[in-house]
Design a protein around this motif. Sequence first.
Motif, PDB file in Angstrom:
ATOM      1  N   LYS A  67     -10.997   0.521   9.749  1.00  0.00           N
ATOM      2  CA  LYS A  67      -9.902  -0.049  10.537  1.00  0.00           C
ATOM      3  C   LYS A  67      -8.621  -0.017   9.710  1.00  0.00           C
ATOM      4  CE  LYS A  67     -12.300  -3.074  13.777  1.00  0.00           C
ATOM      5  NZ  LYS A  67     -12.373  -4.441  14.335  1.00  0.00           N
ATOM      6  N   LYS A  68      -7.813   0.988   9.968  1.00  0.00           N
ATOM      7  CA  LYS A  68      -6.626   1.195   9.148  1.00  0.00           C
ATOM      8  C   LYS A  68      -5.320   1.015   9.907  1.00  0.00           C
ATOM      9  CE  LYS A  68      -9.276   4.825   6.831  1.00  0.00           C
ATOM     10  NZ  LYS A  68      -9.343   6.263   6.520  1.00  0.00           N
ATOM     11  N   PHE A  69      -5.358   1.196  11.216  1.00  0.00           N
ATOM     12  CA  PHE A  69      -4.122   1.262  11.984  1.00  0.00           C
ATOM     13  C   PHE A  69      -4.019   0.135  13.002  1.00  0.00           C
ATOM     14  CE2 PHE A  69      -5.448   5.605  10.853  1.00  0.00           C
ATOM     15  CZ  PHE A  69      -4.389   5.941  10.007  1.00  0.00           C
ATOM     16  N   SER A  70      -2.798  -0.350  13.171  1.00  0.00           N
ATOM     17  CA  SER A  70      -2.527  -1.393  14.146  1.00  0.00           C
ATOM     18  C   SER A  70      -2.621  -0.836  15.554  1.00  0.00           C
ATOM     19  CB  SER A  70      -1.124  -1.959  13.917  1.00  0.00           C
ATOM     20  OG  SER A  70      -0.146  -0.964  14.214  1.00  0.00           O
ATOM     21  N   ASN A 130      10.262   3.706  15.930  1.00  0.00           N
ATOM     22  CA  ASN A 130       9.208   2.823  15.427  1.00  0.00           C
ATOM     23  C   ASN A 130       7.904   3.592  15.210  1.00  0.00           C
ATOM     24  OD1 ASN A 130       9.720  -0.450  15.536  1.00  0.00           O
ATOM     25  ND2 ASN A 130      11.176   0.690  16.786  1.00  0.00           N
ATOM     26  N   CYS A 131       7.577   4.463  16.140  1.00  0.00           N
ATOM     27  CA  CYS A 131       6.365   5.271  15.999  1.00  0.00           C
ATOM     28  C   CYS A 131       6.454   6.202  14.799  1.00  0.00           C
ATOM     29  CB  CYS A 131       6.116   6.080  17.259  1.00  0.00           C
ATOM     30  SG  CYS A 131       5.460   5.104  18.642  1.00  0.00           S
ATOM     31  N   LEU A 132       7.673   6.616  14.467  1.00  0.00           N
ATOM     32  CA  LEU A 132       7.860   7.480  13.305  1.00  0.00           C
ATOM     33  C   LEU A 132       7.354   6.785  12.039  1.00  0.00           C
ATOM     34  CD1 LEU A 132       8.951  10.288  12.772  1.00  0.00           C
ATOM     35  CD2 LEU A 132      11.206   9.290  12.349  1.00  0.00           C
ATOM     36  N   GLY A 133       7.494   5.461  11.980  1.00  0.00           N
ATOM     37  CA  GLY A 133       6.964   4.723  10.837  1.00  0.00           C
ATOM     38  C   GLY A 133       5.457   4.876  10.719  1.00  0.00           C
ATOM     39  N   CYS A 134       4.765   4.886  11.844  1.00  0.00           N
ATOM     40  CA  CYS A 134       3.313   5.083  11.848  1.00  0.00           C
ATOM     41  C   CYS A 134       2.943   6.500  11.435  1.00  0.00           C
ATOM     42  CB  CYS A 134       2.744   4.792  13.240  1.00  0.00           C
ATOM     43  SG  CYS A 134       3.068   3.130  13.866  1.00  0.00           S
ATOM     44  N   ILE A 135       3.695   7.467  11.955  1.00  0.00           N
ATOM     45  CA  ILE A 135       3.402   8.875  11.667  1.00  0.00           C
ATOM     46  C   ILE A 135       3.626   9.183  10.193  1.00  0.00           C
ATOM     47  CG2 ILE A 135       4.150  11.245  12.149  1.00  0.00           C
ATOM     48  CD1 ILE A 135       4.878  10.169  15.016  1.00  0.00           C
ATOM     49  N   LEU A 136       4.718   8.679   9.627  1.00  0.00           N
ATOM     50  CA  LEU A 136       5.046   8.975   8.235  1.00  0.00           C
ATOM     51  C   LEU A 136       4.012   8.399   7.274  1.00  0.00           C
ATOM     52  CD1 LEU A 136       8.917   8.365   8.136  1.00  0.00           C
ATOM     53  CD2 LEU A 136       7.699  10.532   8.230  1.00  0.00           C
ATOM     54  N   THR A 137       3.426   7.281   7.622  1.00  0.00           N
ATOM     55  CA  THR A 137       2.493   6.602   6.700  1.00  0.00           C
ATOM     56  C   THR A 137       1.029   6.862   7.046  1.00  0.00           C
ATOM     57  OG1 THR A 137       2.637   4.587   8.063  1.00  0.00           O
ATOM     58  CG2 THR A 137       4.151   4.772   6.182  1.00  0.00           C
ATOM     59  N   MET A 168      -2.539   5.840   4.893  1.00  0.00           N
ATOM     60  CA  MET A 168      -3.614   5.008   5.426  1.00  0.00           C
ATOM     61  C   MET A 168      -4.915   5.799   5.554  1.00  0.00           C
ATOM     62  SD  MET A 168      -1.844   2.347   5.492  1.00  0.00           S
ATOM     63  CE  MET A 168      -3.052   1.196   6.152  1.00  0.00           C
ATOM     64  N   ASP A 169      -4.811   7.089   5.847  1.00  0.00           N
ATOM     65  CA  ASP A 169      -6.008   7.938   5.935  1.00  0.00           C
ATOM     66  C   ASP A 169      -6.757   7.977   4.610  1.00  0.00           C
ATOM     67  OD1 ASP A 169      -5.761   8.681   8.611  1.00  0.00           O
ATOM     68  OD2 ASP A 169      -4.527  10.437   8.146  1.00  0.00           O
ATOM     69  N   ARG A 170      -6.031   7.832   3.522  1.00  0.00           N
ATOM     70  CA  ARG A 170      -6.669   7.898   2.205  1.00  0.00           C
ATOM     71  C   ARG A 170      -7.401   6.622   1.833  1.00  0.00           C
ATOM     72  NH1 ARG A 170      -2.277  11.638   1.162  1.00  0.00           N
ATOM     73  NH2 ARG A 170      -0.766   9.986   0.756  1.00  0.00           N
ATOM     74  N   ARG A 221       0.827  -1.199   0.000  1.00  0.00           N
ATOM     75  CA  ARG A 221       0.000   0.000   0.000  1.00  0.00           C
ATOM     76  C   ARG A 221       0.869   1.259   0.000  1.00  0.00           C
ATOM     77  NH1 ARG A 221      -4.311   2.414  -1.832  1.00  0.00           N
ATOM     78  NH2 ARG A 221      -4.474   4.451  -0.815  1.00  0.00           N
ATOM     79  N   VAL A 222       1.938   1.238   0.764  1.00  0.00           N
ATOM     80  CA  VAL A 222       2.835   2.397   0.830  1.00  0.00           C
ATOM     81  C   VAL A 222       3.541   2.612  -0.509  1.00  0.00           C
ATOM     82  CG1 VAL A 222       4.916   3.321   1.921  1.00  0.00           C
ATOM     83  CG2 VAL A 222       3.147   2.231   3.311  1.00  0.00           C
ATOM     84  N   LEU A 223       3.931   1.520  -1.161  1.00  0.00           N
ATOM     85  CA  LEU A 223       4.571   1.642  -2.475  1.00  0.00           C
ATOM     86  C   LEU A 223       3.606   2.210  -3.511  1.00  0.00           C
ATOM     87  CD1 LEU A 223       6.712  -1.622  -2.725  1.00  0.00           C
ATOM     88  CD2 LEU A 223       7.567   0.735  -2.763  1.00  0.00           C
TER      89      LEU A 223
END
Length: 631
Positions: free
Chosen positions: A615-618, A597-604, A608-610, A76-78
């Motif tokens: 239910k998008k986030f772990s 590790n949290c930075l990975g969640c913040i950056l993406t 995921m919001d799009r 999804r990120v790619l």
Amino acid sequence: MRNFLVIFYALLKLGLAIAPFQVQCPSSPLIREAKYEICPEESVYLKKKEIKTKNRLIDFLKSLTEAKFNSKFYKRVLKDPPKLGIAISGGGYRSMLVGTGFITQMNDYGLFEYSDYIAGLSGGSWILMDLVVQNFEANSLLQEWDLEEDLLLGIPEFDISEEEIVTNARKEYKDDDIRMRKRQESTQITNFSKFYEQMEIFANSVEERSEDGRITKRNLNPLTRLKKIFFPNNTFTEADTKIETFKTVLDFYKNLHLKIKPKKIEGFQISFTDYWGKAIVQRLKKNFDDDPDHTFSFSKLVHSSKKFKEYSVPIPIFVANCKNGLLSNIIFEFTPFEFGSWDSMLRLFVKLPYLGSKIISGKAIKCVNNFDDLGFITATSSSIFNNVLIFIWNLASQSSREAVKALNMVMGIFGLGKEEIFSISKESSRLETDYAVYQPNPFYLYPEKDNVLTNKDHLYLVDGGEDGENIPLRTLVIPERKLDVIFVLDSSSDIDNYPNGSKLKKIFEKLDEENVHYQFPKNIRALTRPVVIGCNATKRSGHDSFLPIIVYHANAYHGYVSNTSTFKITYNQSEVNNMLLTGRKVFSNDYDPHYKNCLGCILTKRTMDRLPRKKKFSPFCLQCFKDYCYS
């Protein structure tokens, strides 16, 4: 005499090679109306860059063992990679050094080259200049800077905040002060043009030495007057001890003058910012004067960079504010592609290689290249140092008449006498040389744009810090750039040379006027860790895109007192190392693996919001948002 003339003509020949020069005008328009999009060249660069660098983000995400992202997430990120920007505040060498450590740590994470933009102003712009000189090699930053030499010889180092400089520099003087100055005019150099003339005479004088080694001149008048300027009796004694000889100071300004002279010969207005720009370049250890083929054109340097040609580095953006008609908070930007403003008053841009061309009503009359000198642009963005001199004047006005007289001489060399500073008016026909002067104005008389940005043939540009907007954030928040996350480094000097968030708050207030709404944290108790603002997926007013998340970092104590003065102009290697380490710790939250590790969640998060599903986030990412987000 022969040796002096050889040096003079060599410098003049080199200067002519890098001065603005006339070229044939292209058949295509030089002015772009910025209605709803970035320029085509910027758009093409970003599309190719996304292909080139998106796997670097995946590498970073895969290194995060706590976050435990899965293969579906990576796909999804790619498919929809987040777009990142970096904003580095002003703050002199303090900002430059902490910012360099900040960027170096980003680079170690693989996130610097992944980012799409890096914007800087004042001390932050020095990082951009360094990046361009170093061909965007983040690990090579500072290698060419000589931090143990004064930026401007003859000017003392002192501790004062930017806010005090800006606030006090423009205070009005009493009438009796003005009258006193008028009585002294016969013995002072009171404006920039007279200073230029005196430097011209000095630079062309015959240099000789007496038997005791002292400098003598066939024409003693300019020498005598310059000596009074740089070394007035019983004034700046601390500076006297720092300068080995009078000749050192004279040679410093003479060399600056000789490098600026070719621009004057080509018919362009010269200001103190031109001298300031050459002074910044002289702090580079590499002697570019030895390379006759070298250019300092910002656009040429960037487009010749291997990494930029490979679409693998962020686009640098220098930011400055406009002072036409005494405007405030009107942002102009320099990218490698164009120069202009997104402000609703203008929304026009000129192709950067043709900055300095004579363009009237959108039509090119005479075209030039090389006006976009990297040093001049950097100096424009960091011209708060001009206000240092104004501030010194203000302090002196409260002192004895003799001190006022002596300091007026010092101020006069920069065109900053009281009348020049404090009688600026909209009707004035005289150009103000304490501002960076951009003449011709490329937007002069542009159709259907009749305002103070277009009705004069010149633009006055200054350091954004002069308007209290010390963070170059608004240039990145614009919807046309479609950023998802913006890393902000604030190295302002709000309290004891540390930031307290007030500069960010001021920008949020300005954004509110533009219908862009962020909630400022009501009580920032500690700025020793990042504050993530705008996590909630809020749509832009009138747009289908989300507002970018702002990850706000502040220079703070991380084992070393990094609150050095903005106007500290020399650093030893130990100080440099500690400032760089502070910058690394500011970005990494003291190398905290949980934050990484949290930075990975913040950056993406915006990726995921799009997604349409709810239910998008772990659970891990949801906890991270609770730990770091303020919304």
